[in-house]
Design a protein around this motif. Structure first.
Motif, PDB file in Angstrom:
ATOM      1  N   SER A 114     -14.363  35.211  -3.200  1.00 45.16           N
ATOM      2  CA  SER A 114     -14.149  34.213  -4.277  1.00 45.16           C
ATOM      3  C   SER A 114     -15.104  33.151  -4.352  1.00 45.16           C
ATOM      4  CB  SER A 114     -12.842  33.576  -4.219  1.00 45.16           C
ATOM      5  OG  SER A 114     -12.469  32.714  -2.845  1.00 45.16           O
ATOM      6  N   GLY A 115     -15.476  32.519  -5.493  1.00 46.18           N
ATOM      7  CA  GLY A 115     -16.426  31.471  -5.715  1.00 46.18           C
ATOM      8  C   GLY A 115     -17.727  31.928  -5.935  1.00 46.18           C
ATOM      9  N   ARG A 116     -18.030  33.199  -6.031  1.00 52.94           N
ATOM     10  CA  ARG A 116     -19.533  33.672  -6.311  1.00 52.94           C
ATOM     11  C   ARG A 116     -19.194  35.055  -7.108  1.00 52.94           C
ATOM     12  NH1 ARG A 116     -24.260  32.910  -2.361  1.00 52.94           N
ATOM     13  NH2 ARG A 116     -24.764  31.254  -3.677  1.00 52.94           N
ATOM     14  N   THR A 117     -20.155  35.463  -7.789  1.00 51.97           N
ATOM     15  CA  THR A 117     -20.264  36.714  -8.614  1.00 51.97           C
ATOM     16  C   THR A 117     -20.556  37.865  -7.524  1.00 51.97           C
ATOM     17  OG1 THR A 117     -21.310  35.652 -10.448  1.00 51.97           O
ATOM     18  CG2 THR A 117     -21.448  38.072 -10.335  1.00 51.97           C
ATOM     19  N   PHE A 118     -19.246  38.426  -7.335  1.00 51.73           N
ATOM     20  CA  PHE A 118     -19.226  39.423  -6.063  1.00 51.73           C
ATOM     21  C   PHE A 118     -20.183  40.601  -6.498  1.00 51.73           C
ATOM     22  CE2 PHE A 118     -17.620  41.333  -2.780  1.00 51.73           C
ATOM     23  CZ  PHE A 118     -17.134  42.549  -2.969  1.00 51.73           C
ATOM     24  N   MET A 158     -22.938  43.227   0.853  1.00 52.99           N
ATOM     25  CA  MET A 158     -21.851  42.895   1.807  1.00 52.99           C
ATOM     26  C   MET A 158     -21.930  43.664   2.976  1.00 52.99           C
ATOM     27  SD  MET A 158     -19.895  40.548   0.423  1.00 52.99           S
ATOM     28  CE  MET A 158     -18.467  40.515   1.440  1.00 52.99           C
ATOM     29  N   GLY A 159     -21.677  43.104   4.207  1.00 48.68           N
ATOM     30  CA  GLY A 159     -21.750  43.805   5.393  1.00 48.68           C
ATOM     31  C   GLY A 159     -20.438  43.601   6.176  1.00 48.68           C
ATOM     32  N   ASP A 176     -15.111  47.400  -4.432  1.00 48.07           N
ATOM     33  CA  ASP A 176     -14.402  47.236  -5.718  1.00 48.07           C
ATOM     34  C   ASP A 176     -14.715  45.968  -6.454  1.00 48.07           C
ATOM     35  OD1 ASP A 176     -12.765  47.368  -8.281  1.00 48.07           O
ATOM     36  OD2 ASP A 176     -11.117  48.250  -7.301  1.00 48.07           O
ATOM     37  N   ASN A 177     -15.964  45.989  -7.252  1.00 43.76           N
ATOM     38  CA  ASN A 177     -16.319  44.725  -7.926  1.00 43.76           C
ATOM     39  C   ASN A 177     -15.139  44.190  -8.651  1.00 43.76           C
ATOM     40  OD1 ASN A 177     -18.378  45.080  -6.344  1.00 43.76           O
ATOM     41  ND2 ASN A 177     -19.986  45.618  -7.874  1.00 43.76           N
ATOM     42  N   ALA A 178     -14.555  45.224  -9.447  1.00 38.91           N
ATOM     43  CA  ALA A 178     -13.349  44.379 -10.157  1.00 38.91           C
ATOM     44  C   ALA A 178     -12.528  43.727  -9.268  1.00 38.91           C
ATOM     45  CB  ALA A 178     -12.845  45.487 -10.855  1.00 38.91           C
ATOM     46  N   LYS A 179     -12.165  43.962  -8.183  1.00 35.70           N
ATOM     47  CA  LYS A 179     -11.275  43.261  -7.341  1.00 35.70           C
ATOM     48  C   LYS A 179     -12.088  42.270  -6.296  1.00 35.70           C
ATOM     49  CE  LYS A 179      -7.706  46.942  -7.487  1.00 35.70           C
ATOM     50  NZ  LYS A 179      -6.862  47.761  -6.591  1.00 35.70           N
ATOM     51  N   ASN A 180     -13.349  42.102  -6.403  1.00 28.63           N
ATOM     52  CA  ASN A 180     -13.887  41.469  -5.520  1.00 28.63           C
ATOM     53  C   ASN A 180     -13.626  41.653  -4.001  1.00 28.63           C
ATOM     54  OD1 ASN A 180     -14.813  39.947  -7.874  1.00 28.63           O
ATOM     55  ND2 ASN A 180     -14.282  37.866  -7.488  1.00 28.63           N
ATOM     56  N   THR A 181     -13.802  42.772  -3.776  1.00 25.12           N
ATOM     57  CA  THR A 181     -13.284  43.245  -2.385  1.00 25.12           C
ATOM     58  C   THR A 181     -14.107  44.606  -2.017  1.00 25.12           C
ATOM     59  OG1 THR A 181     -10.834  42.614  -2.990  1.00 25.12           O
ATOM     60  CG2 THR A 181     -11.149  43.999  -1.068  1.00 25.12           C
ATOM     61  N   VAL A 182     -14.434  44.348  -0.565  1.00 21.81           N
ATOM     62  CA  VAL A 182     -15.181  45.384   0.129  1.00 21.81           C
ATOM     63  C   VAL A 182     -13.976  45.912   1.236  1.00 21.81           C
ATOM     64  CG1 VAL A 182     -16.199  43.716   1.713  1.00 21.81           C
ATOM     65  CG2 VAL A 182     -17.219  46.035   1.453  1.00 21.81           C
ATOM     66  N   GLY A 214     -19.650  39.950   6.008  1.00 22.91           N
ATOM     67  CA  GLY A 214     -20.512  38.958   5.665  1.00 22.91           C
ATOM     68  C   GLY A 214     -21.138  39.178   4.357  1.00 22.91           C
ATOM     69  N   GLY A 215     -21.604  37.942   3.462  1.00 21.86           N
ATOM     70  CA  GLY A 215     -21.955  38.277   2.531  1.00 21.86           C
ATOM     71  C   GLY A 215     -23.649  37.711   2.337  1.00 21.86           C
ATOM     72  N   ASP A 216     -24.390  38.465   1.767  1.00 22.31           N
ATOM     73  CA  ASP A 216     -25.811  38.339   1.619  1.00 22.31           C
ATOM     74  C   ASP A 216     -26.209  38.275   0.213  1.00 22.31           C
ATOM     75  OD1 ASP A 216     -28.858  39.923   2.832  1.00 22.31           O
ATOM     76  OD2 ASP A 216     -28.652  38.328   1.527  1.00 22.31           O
ATOM     77  N   TRP A 217     -26.482  37.007  -0.231  1.00 24.94           N
ATOM     78  CA  TRP A 217     -26.778  36.985  -1.598  1.00 24.94           C
ATOM     79  C   TRP A 217     -28.307  37.136  -1.848  1.00 24.94           C
ATOM     80  CZ3 TRP A 217     -24.294  36.267  -5.915  1.00 24.94           C
ATOM     81  CH2 TRP A 217     -25.003  35.666  -7.120  1.00 24.94           C
TER      82      TRP A 217
END
Length: 125
Positions: A25-29, A34-35, A73-79, A97-100
């Motif tokens: 949450s808090g960012r455009t997924f 993602m790792g 699933d980018n619609a659910k903001n979930t990896v 982890g998220g890498d922008w």
């Protein structure tokens, strides 16, 4: 503020399966590479699997190839990390982890700028 929340860890017998989830949450997924990493006691954090923002590029550690599958699933903001044929050596705390900034998943933890709190996976024989 970016938040990553993992779930799905637990206790499983060798040969079994688990599916980990990490919701962001808090960012455009869809812009986030993602790792999944893991850290066993007294060991360094190590790369497990990664996936690009579109989902088209995936990468796996040799130790999990053919057993683990990363998806998103980018619609659910979930990896997700589907883990099959689990072995006692897979026991660790698993972190997402998220890498922008990167377009493809890095196997190093350095580029990942956001982390979840971790979820414990314990595999017994």
């Amino acid at each position: 503020q970016v938040q990553l929340v993992e779930s799905g860890g637990g206790l499983v017998q060798a040969g079994g399966s688990l599916r980990l989830s990490c919701t962001v949450s808090g960012r455009t997924f869809s812009g986030y590479t993602m790792g999944w990493f893991r850290q066993a006691p007294r060991k360094e954090r190590e790369f497990v699997a990664g996936i690009s923002g579109s989902g088209r590029i995936t990468s796996y550690a040799d130790s999990v190839k053919g057993r683990f599958t990363i998806s998103r699933d980018n619609a659910k903001n979930t990896v997700y990390l589907q883990m099959n044929s689990l072995e006692p050596e897979d026991t660790a705390v698993y972190y997402c982890g998220g890498d922008w900034h990167s377009l493809s998943p890095s196997t190093s933890s350095g580029p990942y700028d956001s982390w979840g709190q971790g979820t414990q996976v314990t595999v017994f024989s």
